[in-house]
Design an enzyme around this catalytic site. Structure first.
Site, PDB file in Angstrom:
ATOM      1  N   GLY A 136      -5.463  -8.742  -2.778  1.00  0.00           N
ATOM      2  CA  GLY A 136      -4.878  -9.002  -4.092  1.00  0.00           C
ATOM      3  C   GLY A 136      -4.901  -7.749  -4.950  1.00  0.00           C
TER       4      GLY A 136
ATOM      5  N   GLY B  20       3.358  -8.529  -1.612  1.00  0.00           N
ATOM      6  CA  GLY B  20       2.918  -8.472  -0.218  1.00  0.00           C
ATOM      7  C   GLY B  20       4.005  -7.970   0.711  1.00  0.00           C
ATOM      8  N   ASP B  21       5.255  -8.367   0.444  1.00  0.00           N
ATOM      9  CA  ASP B  21       6.367  -7.899   1.276  1.00  0.00           C
ATOM     10  C   ASP B  21       6.591  -6.402   1.095  1.00  0.00           C
ATOM     11  OD1 ASP B  21       6.706 -10.558   2.007  1.00  0.00           O
ATOM     12  OD2 ASP B  21       8.162 -10.932   0.417  1.00  0.00           O
TER      13      ASP B  21
ATOM     14  N   GLY C  48      -6.381  -4.293  -3.708  1.00  0.00           N
ATOM     15  CA  GLY C  48      -5.748  -3.432  -2.719  1.00  0.00           C
ATOM     16  C   GLY C  48      -5.792  -3.975  -1.310  1.00  0.00           C
TER      17      GLY C  48
ATOM     18  N   SER D  23      -4.789  -8.134   2.799  1.00  0.00           N
ATOM     19  CA  SER D  23      -4.516  -7.983   1.378  1.00  0.00           C
ATOM     20  C   SER D  23      -5.668  -8.573   0.568  1.00  0.00           C
ATOM     21  CB  SER D  23      -3.208  -8.697   1.021  1.00  0.00           C
ATOM     22  OG  SER D  23      -3.029  -8.706  -0.385  1.00  0.00           O
TER      23      SER D  23
END
Length: 308
Positions: A218, A247-248, A221, A216
């Site tokens: 942030g 993120g999940d 992308g 990730s």
């Protein structure tokens, strides 16, 4: 079905206040309670996408009972294992003026060796019939640091694709067990590899044992090192909002693509669109379904294999 594991579940409490001021008394304008922990968040998004989803992990005490009561109202199937200690609470205080969120996370209950043995048996049973499994979040006190590596090996022995989303030493041990996919953020990746250069760190993480690594970046992308090459996926523009749970949601998108046997660009497109739609949602940790559908065709995925 898709199985998600949350060893350190939580009862998530969100308090909304007009302004958060240190050393002051605050009047809470809204309280939201919901089942929490990374794997439960992933399961909630998968269920909203139409996937049959089962959650397992630990729950105990009055907070655990409240968490399980809240799960009844969702399409997610509860296969949590009872533990003697109380499930932790996480408290998010949202300043409605600035949009800033202050998070307070309890450590979780101490899990005994006997409870871990019960969980392992339940996990092994649930693998029969699972199309994929996600191992998510921190370890509660009492569980050995190699627990995720142990679960990765069980999933691999059952020929079930496994995604690992954790950090620190559990990630280091778990990746050596050769999961199909790991999804660290930039800080977790740097801690694992010692590098903050995204391409180098992502490739290095894959060399440590994972079949594929999706990092990730942030708001920029995702970067994916896969057997088919290196890919970058980015939202169409910077997205402003609450990143809680983004993120999940990305993990849910990757799992959705995996079980649908979608090519990597499509998996990454789903993950980025879901992540951005979660940032845009008025409810922290939920995704905006209309925003997701609008973003899907606008996510840009490029091959960076020449840099691999």
């Amino acid at each position: 079905m898709i199985l998600t594991v949350t060893l350190n579940t939580a009862l998530d409490l969100t308090y909304r206040v007009p302004a958060l001021t240190p050393h002051a008394t605050h009047r809470v304008t809204q309280v939201i309670e919901r089942p929490g922990g990374k794997g439960l968040n992933v399961a909630r998004v998968l269920a909203a996408l139409g996937h049959e989803t089962v959650v397992t992990g630990f729950a105990g005490g009055a907070t655990g009972a409240m968490l399980r009561d809240l799960l009844v109202a969702t399409p997610v199937r509860d296969e949590l294992v009872e533990t003697g200690g109380p499930t932790r609470r996480t408290v998010a205080v949202v300043d409605t003026t600035t949009g800033d969120t202050t998070q307070l996370n309890e450590p979780g209950p101490t899990v005994t060796a006997g409870e871990w043995a019960v969980f392992r048996d339940r996990f092994a049973e649930l693998l029969d019939g699972a199309r994929a499994v996600a191992l998510c979040g921190s370890l509660p006190p009492g569980i050995h640091v190699g627990a995720y590596a142990e679960l990765v090996r069980l999933a691999r022995a059952a020929a079930v694709p496994v995604l690992l989303d954790t950090s620190g030493e559990p990630l280091r041990r778990g990746i050596a067990a050769r999961p199909d996919l790991v999804k660290p953020n930039a800080d977790e990746l740097a801690q694992l590899t010692g590098s903050r250069e995204p391409h180098r760190a992502t490739r290095d993480a894959r060399r440590r044992g994972a079949h594929a690594v999706v990092s990730s970046l942030g708001p920029e992308g995702l970067l994916a090192a896969t057997p088919e090459g290196l890919w970058r996926a980015a939202p169409p523009a910077a997205v402003q909002g609450n990143p809680t749970g983004a993120g999940d949601s990305a993990v849910a998108g990757l799992l959705s693509g995996l079980v649908d046997d979608a090519p990597w660009p499509e998996r990454l497109t789903r993950a980025v669109a879901l992540s951005a739609a979660t940032v845009l949602s008025p409810v922290a940790g939920e995704y905006d379904a209309a925003a997701y559908e609008e973003l899907l065709p606008r996510v840009k995925v490029t091959s960076e294999s020449e840099a691999a």
